[in-house]
Scaffold this motif. Structure first.
Motif, mmCIF file in Angstrom:
data_model
loop_
_atom_site.group_PDB
_atom_site.id
_atom_site.type_symbol
_atom_site.label_atom_id
_atom_site.label_comp_id
_atom_site.label_asym_id
_atom_site.label_seq_id
_atom_site.Cartn_x
_atom_site.Cartn_y
_atom_site.Cartn_z
ATOM 1 N N SER A 10 48.890 85.857 45.420
ATOM 2 C CA SER A 10 49.285 84.347 45.127
ATOM 3 C C SER A 10 48.586 83.881 43.579
ATOM 4 C CB SER A 10 48.599 83.532 45.948
ATOM 5 O OG SER A 10 48.669 82.134 45.687
ATOM 6 N N ALA A 11 47.526 84.363 43.022
ATOM 7 C CA ALA A 11 46.856 84.296 42.015
ATOM 8 C C ALA A 11 47.707 84.751 40.764
ATOM 9 C CB ALA A 11 45.290 84.851 41.807
ATOM 10 N N LEU A 12 48.216 85.986 40.959
ATOM 11 C CA LEU A 12 48.863 86.790 40.019
ATOM 12 C C LEU A 12 50.481 86.069 39.806
ATOM 13 C CD1 LEU A 12 48.445 90.287 41.030
ATOM 14 C CD2 LEU A 12 47.986 89.510 38.893
ATOM 15 N N SER A 13 50.861 85.598 40.924
ATOM 16 C CA SER A 13 52.364 84.927 40.795
ATOM 17 C C SER A 13 51.984 83.555 39.999
ATOM 18 C CB SER A 13 52.715 84.714 42.438
ATOM 19 O OG SER A 13 53.993 84.079 42.342
ATOM 20 N N TRP A 14 50.957 82.969 40.493
ATOM 21 C CA TRP A 14 51.015 81.475 39.606
ATOM 22 C C TRP A 14 50.623 81.748 38.308
ATOM 23 C CZ3 TRP A 14 51.621 76.753 39.372
ATOM 24 C CH2 TRP A 14 50.920 75.841 38.725
ATOM 25 N N ALA A 15 49.537 82.929 38.054
ATOM 26 C CA ALA A 15 49.253 83.059 36.666
ATOM 27 C C ALA A 15 50.676 83.144 35.806
ATOM 28 C CB ALA A 15 48.304 84.473 36.656
ATOM 29 N N ALA A 16 51.641 84.102 36.369
ATOM 30 C CA ALA A 16 52.835 84.741 35.945
ATOM 31 C C ALA A 16 53.877 83.576 35.537
ATOM 32 C CB ALA A 16 53.644 85.599 36.592
ATOM 33 N N ILE A 17 53.661 82.286 36.530
ATOM 34 C CA ILE A 17 54.545 81.155 36.406
ATOM 35 C C ILE A 17 53.827 80.242 35.186
ATOM 36 C CG2 ILE A 17 55.282 78.955 37.188
ATOM 37 C CD1 ILE A 17 55.377 80.413 39.923
ATOM 38 N N ARG A 18 52.582 80.094 35.371
ATOM 39 C CA ARG A 18 51.966 79.169 34.488
ATOM 40 C C ARG A 18 52.102 79.444 32.929
ATOM 41 N NH1 ARG A 18 46.771 79.008 32.559
ATOM 42 N NH2 ARG A 18 45.962 80.799 33.758
ATOM 43 N N LEU A 19 51.711 80.868 32.627
ATOM 44 C CA LEU A 19 51.861 81.418 31.493
ATOM 45 C C LEU A 19 53.209 81.353 30.846
ATOM 46 C CD1 LEU A 19 49.444 84.543 31.616
ATOM 47 C CD2 LEU A 19 48.964 82.318 30.573
ATOM 48 N N THR A 20 54.277 81.759 31.593
ATOM 49 C CA THR A 20 55.580 81.549 31.464
ATOM 50 C C THR A 20 56.022 80.245 31.004
ATOM 51 O OG1 THR A 20 56.035 83.476 32.717
ATOM 52 C CG2 THR A 20 58.081 82.202 32.059
ATOM 53 N N VAL A 21 55.588 79.403 31.646
ATOM 54 C CA VAL A 21 55.887 77.926 31.437
ATOM 55 C C VAL A 21 55.341 77.506 30.021
ATOM 56 C CG1 VAL A 21 55.588 75.574 32.346
ATOM 57 C CG2 VAL A 21 56.353 76.927 33.873
ATOM 58 N N ALA A 31 56.053 68.158 29.922
ATOM 59 C CA ALA A 31 55.969 69.554 29.133
ATOM 60 C C ALA A 31 56.309 70.643 30.440
ATOM 61 C CB ALA A 31 54.835 69.636 28.517
ATOM 62 N N TRP A 32 55.430 70.235 31.389
ATOM 63 C CA TRP A 32 55.663 71.338 32.881
ATOM 64 C C TRP A 32 57.166 71.435 32.909
ATOM 65 C CZ3 TRP A 32 52.949 75.050 34.614
ATOM 66 C CH2 TRP A 32 53.403 75.341 35.948
ATOM 67 N N ALA A 33 57.816 70.091 33.264
ATOM 68 C CA ALA A 33 59.185 70.139 33.623
ATOM 69 C C ALA A 33 59.871 71.076 32.633
ATOM 70 C CB ALA A 33 59.816 68.715 33.945
ATOM 71 N N ALA A 34 59.888 70.712 31.459
ATOM 72 C CA ALA A 34 60.568 71.208 30.374
ATOM 73 C C ALA A 34 60.403 72.861 30.167
ATOM 74 C CB ALA A 34 60.376 70.602 28.795
ATOM 75 N N GLY A 35 59.237 73.236 30.500
ATOM 76 C CA GLY A 35 58.782 74.562 30.507
ATOM 77 C C GLY A 35 59.729 75.326 31.799
ATOM 78 N N LEU A 36 59.424 74.665 32.861
ATOM 79 C CA LEU A 36 59.996 75.128 34.258
ATOM 80 C C LEU A 36 61.719 75.293 33.770
ATOM 81 C CD1 LEU A 36 58.451 73.271 36.978
ATOM 82 C CD2 LEU A 36 58.434 75.834 36.675
ATOM 83 N N ARG A 37 62.254 74.426 33.206
ATOM 84 C CA ARG A 37 63.741 74.445 33.148
ATOM 85 C C ARG A 37 64.302 75.607 32.091
ATOM 86 N NH1 ARG A 37 64.077 69.280 31.982
ATOM 87 N NH2 ARG A 37 64.004 69.880 29.532
ATOM 88 N N THR A 38 63.200 75.841 31.254
ATOM 89 C CA THR A 38 63.325 76.859 30.236
ATOM 90 C C THR A 38 63.151 78.328 30.992
ATOM 91 O OG1 THR A 38 62.794 75.765 28.572
ATOM 92 C CG2 THR A 38 62.657 78.270 28.206
ATOM 93 N N MET A 39 62.212 78.352 31.883
ATOM 94 C CA MET A 39 61.923 79.565 32.839
ATOM 95 C C MET A 39 62.936 79.871 33.605
ATOM 96 S SD MET A 39 58.678 80.333 35.111
ATOM 97 C CE MET A 39 59.312 79.402 36.654
ATOM 98 N N LEU A 40 63.266 78.963 34.495
ATOM 99 C CA LEU A 40 64.506 79.195 35.210
ATOM 100 C C LEU A 40 65.919 79.351 34.626
ATOM 101 C CD1 LEU A 40 63.514 76.175 37.727
ATOM 102 C CD2 LEU A 40 63.077 78.702 38.057
ATOM 103 N N ALA A 41 66.039 79.049 33.488
ATOM 104 C CA ALA A 41 67.169 79.604 33.027
ATOM 105 C C ALA A 41 67.078 80.895 32.268
ATOM 106 C CB ALA A 41 67.520 78.601 31.794
ATOM 107 N N GLU A 42 66.110 81.489 32.395
ATOM 108 C CA GLU A 42 65.940 82.881 31.997
ATOM 109 C C GLU A 42 66.776 83.966 32.648
ATOM 110 O OE1 GLU A 42 65.403 86.225 29.939
ATOM 111 O OE2 GLU A 42 64.378 84.087 29.275
ATOM 112 N N PRO A 43 67.643 84.701 32.041
ATOM 113 C CA PRO A 43 68.610 85.451 32.984
ATOM 114 C C PRO A 43 68.017 86.791 33.386
ATOM 115 C CG PRO A 43 69.608 85.200 30.691
ATOM 116 C CD PRO A 43 68.105 84.349 30.755
ATOM 117 N N ALA A 44 66.687 87.237 32.764
ATOM 118 C CA ALA A 44 66.030 88.348 33.357
ATOM 119 C C ALA A 44 65.273 87.832 34.773
ATOM 120 C CB ALA A 44 64.952 88.740 32.287
ATOM 121 N N LEU A 45 65.230 86.448 34.818
ATOM 122 C CA LEU A 45 64.452 85.978 36.073
ATOM 123 C C LEU A 45 65.384 85.466 37.165
ATOM 124 C CD1 LEU A 45 61.864 85.262 37.592
ATOM 125 C CD2 LEU A 45 61.951 82.762 36.018
ATOM 126 N N GLN A 46 66.656 85.234 36.850
ATOM 127 C CA GLN A 46 67.519 84.614 37.989
ATOM 128 C C GLN A 46 67.759 85.401 38.979
ATOM 129 O OE1 GLN A 46 70.599 83.030 35.535
ATOM 130 N NE2 GLN A 46 69.587 81.258 34.868
#
Length: 202
Positions: free
Chosen positions: A13-24, A110-125
């Motif tokens: 869980s800590a790794l997953s959250w860190a990946a999300i937070r840093l990517t956002v 800022a968090w919502a904007a970062g999430l929107r960019t993250m979720l649009a990432e083709p490598a993640l979809q």
């Protein structure tokens, strides 16, 4: 869950959250496995024991949240109406975990904007799609057990699970469009309530 399993779940869980937070915060291409491991307080080798890459680490939180909802549905009181139970477990996913308490979201816009960019990432979809399909299947199985329907023969549990997935997706998309000005809890409550009412015309 034993102590070892609990510690493994906490590390995952800590790794997953860190990946999300840093990517956002930085963007998908600007985050390395080393960065994620450092943020979670483990080695890159430990990261690789849990995930094959950044995308899987990010999608893992989404999968775990929906898996908990399936488990939670089975734990609700037997006599409780199904959609009331579903709404309760769906909203419980927004209760802050230890990672979010340690790293609170200071700027929702800022968090919502970062999430929107993250979720649009083709490598993640692709990773998110795989996680969503797996989670929906587990939720359908929970609905089947809860309602006494047959997962192989009956349409109902699959239809309910697909509707809940759609409600989550639509609420999330609207949250991102709003720039975080409307809470996900309110949006998901409204979405599930409209589905439970049969989606009457507004």
């Amino acid at each position: 869950m034993g102590l070892r399993e609990r510690k493994k779940a906490e590390t995952r869980s800590a790794l997953s959250w860190a990946a999300i937070r840093l990517t956002v915060e930085r963007g998908f291409d600007n985050v390395r496995v080393q960065d994620i491991a450092d943020a979670a307080g483990v080695s890159p080798r430990t990261f690789n024991n849990y995930f094959s890459g950044k995308g899987e680490a990010i999608a893992s939180r989404h999968l775990n949240r929906l898996q908990r909802a399936a488990d939670g549905l089975l734990a609700r009181p037997e006599g409780e109406p199904l959609w009331e139970s579903i709404t309760h477990v769906a909203l419980s996913q927004f209760e802050p975990g230890p990672e979010l308490v340690a790293h609170p979201v200071a700027d929702r816009g800022a968090w919502a904007a970062g999430l929107r960019t993250m979720l649009a990432e083709p490598a993640l979809q692709g990773e998110l799609l795989r996680a969503g399909v797996r989670a929906e299947a587990e939720f359908a199985a929970a609905v089947a057990r809860r309602t006494g329907t047959d997962l192989e023969k009956d349409l109902y549990p699959h239809l309910v699970a697909a509707a809940v997935t759609a409600a989550n997706n639509v609420a999330q998309a609207h949250f991102l469009r709003s720039g975080g000005t409307v809470s996900m809890e309110a949006l998901l409550t409204e979405a599930l309530g409209r589905i439970a009412a049969g989606l009457p015309a507004p």
